[in-house]
Scaffold this motif. Structure first.
Motif: not given
Length: 179
Positions: A77-79, A85-86, A98-99, A142-145
Motif C-alpha cells: 500500500x505504501x508503494x 504521488x510521483x 521507481x528506481x 515498479x515495472x507497471x509504473x
C-alpha cells in the motif's frame, strides 16, 4: 494522646475510611474465590513453568518470523501511494522513486537466505514463499509504473532507429460518439 495509647499496648479501635485491613479472614476467603492472574497458578504456587516458557518462546519466534515474511506485502500500500504521488512525468523525482521501488525488492531477494538464516521449524518454507511472493509483487508494481511512464521498450521502434513508431488509425471511447 493516641500515640501514648498505642505504645502502652492498647490498639486504636478507630478506623480511617482510607485504611485497609488486609489480615481479615473474610477478605482472604473472597480472594480465594477470585481467578488467578495470568501466568500464576495458586495451587502450584509458581509463576511460570518451564513448558510455558518454551511455548511462549516458540510462539514469539513464529510470530516474529511471520512478521518478517509479511513485511514486503505490508509495503505494497505504501508503494502504491508513492507511485501515485510521483506522477507520470519523466523527471528526476519519479525516476528515482521507481528506481527505489525496483532496487529494494531485488536486494531483498538476493539476501533472502541471510534474512531467514536463523528461522527454523515447520513454518519456514511457507514464510520464505510468502516473503518471495511479496517481493515479486513489489517488483511487478515498479515495472507497471515504468510501463505507465513509457520507460519500458515495448515496441520495435523503441530500440530500432529505422522503424517508425506506431500511429493510431482510430480512437474509440466507451459509449460516446465522436464526430
Amino acid at each position: 494522646m493516641s500515640v501514648a495509647n498505642n505504645t502502652s499496648g492498647r490498639t486504636n479501635s478507630r478506623k480511617f475510611k482510607w485504611a485497609l485491613d488486609l489480615n481479615s479472614r473474610c477478605k482472604q476467603e473472597k480472594a480465594a474465590d477470585l481467578a488467578s492472574p495470568p501466568g500464576y497458578n495458586f495451587s502450584v504456587g509458581q509463576v511460570y513453568t518451564e513448558t510455558s516458557k518454551e511455548n511462549d518462546a516458540n510462539h514469539l519466534i513464529i510470530k516474529k518470523s511471520w512478521d518478517l515474511a509479511l513485511g514486503p506485502l505490508k509495503q505494497v500500500p505504501m508503494n502504491l501511494f508513492i507511485m501515485y504521488m510521483a506522477g507520470n512525468s519523466i523527471s528526476i523525482f519519479p525516476i528515482m522513486m521507481v528506481g527505489m521501488l525496483i532496487i529494494r525488492p531485488i536486494k531483498a531477494l538476493f539476501t533472502m537466505q541471510t534474512t531467514f538464516k536463523m528461522i527454523e521449524g515447520s513454518h519456514a518454507a511457507g514464510q520464505k514463499i510468502v516473503y518471495f511472493l511479496g517481493n515479486i509483487v513489489n517488483i511487478a508494481l515498479a515495472l507497471y509504473k515504468c510501463q505507465f511512464m513509457g520507460l519500458l521498450p515495448t515496441h520495435t521502434s523503441d530500440w530500432l532507429a529505422f522503424v517508425e513508431p506506431q500511429i493510431r488509425m482510430e480512437y474509440s471511447g466507451g459509449g460516446a460518439v465522436f464526430t
